[in-house]
Motif scaffolding. Sequence first.
Motif, mmCIF file in Angstrom:
data_model
loop_
_atom_site.group_PDB
_atom_site.id
_atom_site.type_symbol
_atom_site.label_atom_id
_atom_site.label_comp_id
_atom_site.label_asym_id
_atom_site.label_seq_id
_atom_site.Cartn_x
_atom_site.Cartn_y
_atom_site.Cartn_z
ATOM 1 N N TYR A 87 32.711 27.703 -63.370
ATOM 2 C CA TYR A 87 33.828 26.984 -63.387
ATOM 3 C C TYR A 87 33.938 25.605 -62.950
ATOM 4 O O TYR A 87 34.460 24.765 -63.456
ATOM 5 C CB TYR A 87 34.761 27.875 -62.373
ATOM 6 N N GLY A 88 32.702 25.428 -62.016
ATOM 7 C CA GLY A 88 32.510 24.135 -61.511
ATOM 8 C C GLY A 88 31.980 23.205 -62.793
ATOM 9 O O GLY A 88 32.654 22.084 -62.944
ATOM 10 N N VAL A 89 31.083 23.690 -63.471
ATOM 11 C CA VAL A 89 30.785 22.851 -64.564
ATOM 12 C C VAL A 89 31.893 22.577 -65.490
ATOM 13 O O VAL A 89 31.913 21.634 -66.223
ATOM 14 C CB VAL A 89 29.449 23.657 -65.372
ATOM 15 N N MET A 90 32.654 23.862 -66.084
ATOM 16 C CA MET A 90 33.670 23.339 -66.869
ATOM 17 C C MET A 90 34.824 22.378 -66.409
ATOM 18 O O MET A 90 35.265 21.652 -67.186
ATOM 19 C CB MET A 90 34.643 24.845 -66.944
ATOM 20 N N GLN A 91 35.040 22.441 -64.873
ATOM 21 C CA GLN A 91 35.971 21.101 -64.661
ATOM 22 C C GLN A 91 35.267 19.565 -64.643
ATOM 23 O O GLN A 91 36.132 18.716 -64.810
ATOM 24 C CB GLN A 91 36.215 21.415 -63.143
ATOM 25 N N SER A 92 34.010 19.567 -64.833
ATOM 26 C CA SER A 92 33.331 18.338 -65.269
ATOM 27 C C SER A 92 33.847 17.806 -66.535
ATOM 28 O O SER A 92 33.751 16.130 -66.636
ATOM 29 C CB SER A 92 31.891 18.398 -65.282
ATOM 30 N N ALA A 93 34.788 18.362 -67.543
ATOM 31 C CA ALA A 93 35.187 17.654 -68.536
ATOM 32 C C ALA A 93 36.514 16.854 -68.218
ATOM 33 O O ALA A 93 36.901 16.069 -68.854
ATOM 34 C CB ALA A 93 35.530 18.862 -69.415
ATOM 35 N N ASP A 94 36.943 17.316 -67.055
ATOM 36 C CA ASP A 94 38.357 16.575 -66.617
ATOM 37 C C ASP A 94 38.105 15.746 -65.392
ATOM 38 O O ASP A 94 39.051 14.717 -65.014
ATOM 39 C CB ASP A 94 39.377 17.363 -66.525
ATOM 40 N N HIS A 95 37.088 15.909 -64.691
ATOM 41 C CA HIS A 95 36.786 15.231 -63.304
ATOM 42 C C HIS A 95 35.535 14.796 -63.552
ATOM 43 O O HIS A 95 34.446 15.167 -64.219
ATOM 44 C CB HIS A 95 37.211 16.178 -62.311
ATOM 45 N N GLY A 96 34.897 13.887 -62.458
ATOM 46 C CA GLY A 96 33.708 13.535 -62.471
ATOM 47 C C GLY A 96 32.692 14.264 -61.739
ATOM 48 O O GLY A 96 33.113 15.107 -61.136
ATOM 49 N N TRP A 97 31.418 14.166 -62.151
ATOM 50 C CA TRP A 97 30.381 15.251 -61.585
ATOM 51 C C TRP A 97 30.318 15.183 -60.013
ATOM 52 O O TRP A 97 30.097 16.071 -59.470
ATOM 53 C CB TRP A 97 29.028 14.713 -62.135
ATOM 54 N N THR A 98 30.717 14.112 -59.285
ATOM 55 C CA THR A 98 30.856 13.912 -58.023
ATOM 56 C C THR A 98 32.146 14.248 -57.285
ATOM 57 O O THR A 98 32.314 14.377 -56.060
ATOM 58 C CB THR A 98 30.451 12.742 -57.573
ATOM 59 N N SER A 99 33.211 14.724 -57.983
ATOM 60 C CA SER A 99 34.430 15.125 -57.775
ATOM 61 C C SER A 99 34.553 16.411 -56.999
ATOM 62 O O SER A 99 33.903 17.180 -57.138
ATOM 63 C CB SER A 99 35.231 15.028 -58.638
ATOM 64 N N VAL A 100 35.345 16.626 -56.197
ATOM 65 C CA VAL A 100 35.427 18.020 -55.379
ATOM 66 C C VAL A 100 35.784 18.925 -56.239
ATOM 67 O O VAL A 100 35.280 20.136 -56.208
ATOM 68 C CB VAL A 100 36.963 17.677 -54.389
ATOM 69 N N PRO A 101 36.669 18.979 -57.407
ATOM 70 C CA PRO A 101 36.771 20.055 -58.362
ATOM 71 C C PRO A 101 35.637 20.430 -58.997
ATOM 72 O O PRO A 101 35.602 21.695 -59.480
ATOM 73 C CB PRO A 101 37.814 19.583 -59.189
ATOM 74 N N VAL A 102 34.368 19.665 -58.999
ATOM 75 C CA VAL A 102 33.315 20.207 -59.623
ATOM 76 C C VAL A 102 32.305 20.484 -58.673
ATOM 77 O O VAL A 102 31.649 21.627 -58.549
ATOM 78 C CB VAL A 102 32.809 18.894 -60.623
ATOM 79 N N VAL A 103 32.184 19.714 -57.522
ATOM 80 C CA VAL A 103 31.020 19.811 -56.628
ATOM 81 C C VAL A 103 31.463 21.054 -55.632
ATOM 82 O O VAL A 103 30.586 21.990 -55.480
ATOM 83 C CB VAL A 103 30.704 18.587 -55.641
ATOM 84 N N GLY A 104 32.653 21.232 -55.677
ATOM 85 C CA GLY A 104 33.094 22.289 -54.512
ATOM 86 C C GLY A 104 32.671 23.778 -55.099
ATOM 87 O O GLY A 104 32.172 24.694 -54.680
ATOM 88 N N PRO A 105 33.054 24.148 -56.296
ATOM 89 C CA PRO A 105 33.195 25.467 -56.812
ATOM 90 C C PRO A 105 31.363 25.523 -57.278
ATOM 91 O O PRO A 105 30.839 26.557 -57.228
ATOM 92 C CB PRO A 105 33.551 25.600 -58.207
ATOM 93 N N ALA A 106 30.746 24.465 -57.745
ATOM 94 C CA ALA A 106 29.344 24.464 -58.055
ATOM 95 C C ALA A 106 28.349 24.868 -56.937
ATOM 96 O O ALA A 106 27.488 25.735 -56.893
ATOM 97 C CB ALA A 106 29.052 23.281 -58.580
ATOM 98 N N VAL A 107 28.765 24.073 -55.858
ATOM 99 C CA VAL A 107 27.926 24.401 -54.552
ATOM 100 C C VAL A 107 28.354 25.665 -53.979
ATOM 101 O O VAL A 107 27.012 26.547 -53.735
ATOM 102 C CB VAL A 107 28.340 23.240 -53.353
ATOM 103 N N ALA A 108 29.449 26.285 -53.895
ATOM 104 C CA ALA A 108 29.785 27.363 -53.504
ATOM 105 C C ALA A 108 29.028 28.870 -54.496
ATOM 106 O O ALA A 108 28.435 29.669 -54.027
ATOM 107 C CB ALA A 108 31.579 27.735 -53.729
ATOM 108 N N GLY A 109 28.979 28.363 -55.975
ATOM 109 C CA GLY A 109 28.458 29.210 -56.711
ATOM 110 C C GLY A 109 26.914 29.218 -56.457
ATOM 111 O O GLY A 109 26.356 30.508 -56.523
ATOM 112 N N LEU A 110 26.216 28.048 -55.985
ATOM 113 C CA LEU A 110 24.949 28.122 -55.829
ATOM 114 C C LEU A 110 24.599 28.803 -54.403
ATOM 115 O O LEU A 110 23.670 29.641 -54.590
ATOM 116 C CB LEU A 110 24.408 26.842 -55.808
ATOM 117 N N LEU A 111 25.553 28.738 -53.555
ATOM 118 C CA LEU A 111 25.175 29.326 -52.341
ATOM 119 C C LEU A 111 25.384 31.008 -52.420
ATOM 120 O O LEU A 111 24.489 31.732 -51.832
ATOM 121 C CB LEU A 111 26.201 28.792 -51.005
#
Length: 474
Positions: free
Chosen positions: A224-248
Amino acid sequence: MTITSNATQRARPHAGPAWIVLSLACACQFMVILDASIVNVALPSIRQDLGFPPTGLAWVVNGYLLTFAGFMLLGGRAADLFGQRRMLAAGLFLFSASSLLGGLATAPEILVTARVVQGVGAAMLAPATLAVINTSFTEKRARARAFGAWSASGGVGGMAGAVAGGAITTGLSWRWVFLINVPIGVVLIVVAMMSLAGTRTGRRESLDLMGAVTGTAGLAALIYGVMQSADHGWTSVPVVGPAVAGLLLLVVFTVVEARFATQPMMPLRLFRVRRIAVGNVMLLLFGGIGSAMWYFTSLFLQNVLGYSALRAGLGQTPAAVTFVVIARLAAALLPRTGVRPLVLAGCGCFLAGFGWLAQAHADSGYLTSVLGPTLLIAVGIGLTFPTLMAAATADVPEGDAGIIGGLANTASQVGGSLGLAVLATAASARAAMEAGGSPPAALAAGYDLVFLLAAGLGLAIAAVSVLLPRHRRG
């Protein structure tokens, strides 16, 4: 190292002729991959008919891909615990029922919900089809041929999506993109119940609930975080938040499987088999190759050369046919050559094909700058994809065939999602740098960078392949 089990010596797990079992597995794989692409052409009609907001329309595609990739590990383990026939039939029922709901949808929310459920059904089907092949075809040559046919059916499904989607939407209605799955699904359920034996693995195990929750949620959040990168920057909360949560969550999943689960959903001992571990790493890298070939070549044809979506699909048909032919050839060669020679030959095709394609520009012609390189790349995909799938799923006991199939499919899908997001970002950044020229020329510069990066992925796959064990004839 090879895992052995008495389960592999059991009676064959199918009741019907082998060709029917293989046809069933190929048909299910074709349908699963077809539905990942067939909807794309119908999106404008869906938006107009149901009144989708611009930001919501993407979830007709993403909802399917998210649950498809996120639930495959769970679907694979469920096939091991509850039986391949049962999971195939349940997956087909869920897939067909959600297709019916999508075809009859009267609101955006209903269609997105149907696509999410449809992805879960696909996640039950894909690993089960691999498990059926692994347990039904135990002789090396027969299994290699089965993998070649299975891989080819998925490739044809992916390519047929653009052509079939355009034809169905134009000739009938976008609703038939979904409704056509219903009668096909019913037929396949009947075939599955008649051709597959109703046996289970013989092990008394319960589902690892903690592993299922953390593994599935971790994969879904990461994707989900990766998919959000299409509409938001890679350092944005909608991308980093789900991606970090997923990795954890995936870290927690690993700890649970290693330390606490008495009957783990993903037995980590499987990663001690070098062929399985290395094969899945290569499948992860290969996902970016597939995105560069099918997705970005289609965009080049449409956005740079001005093709319609249907014409772009037809323009990629020669490559799809080439892939099917070469995949079957690779299956015949695999028992004699082993994995590494075929992978290296395929990577050579990637370097030549993507290097050639990266020279295309806004004034290029299809015959001189697109057809030749895409045929070369298709040869590479035909040599590598069924070979990697065979490598990543070989030499496992019958009781682990489902989870290994789920792992291989997950590696390929996650690699495709990550590759698509990273390559799309690179293409957009390069196109923005060339914004002073014509729009087609700027887009062409972005796609050319994608093709060069894909050539680099081919080099990476070749480098990882040296870690494969030596091939032993017999």
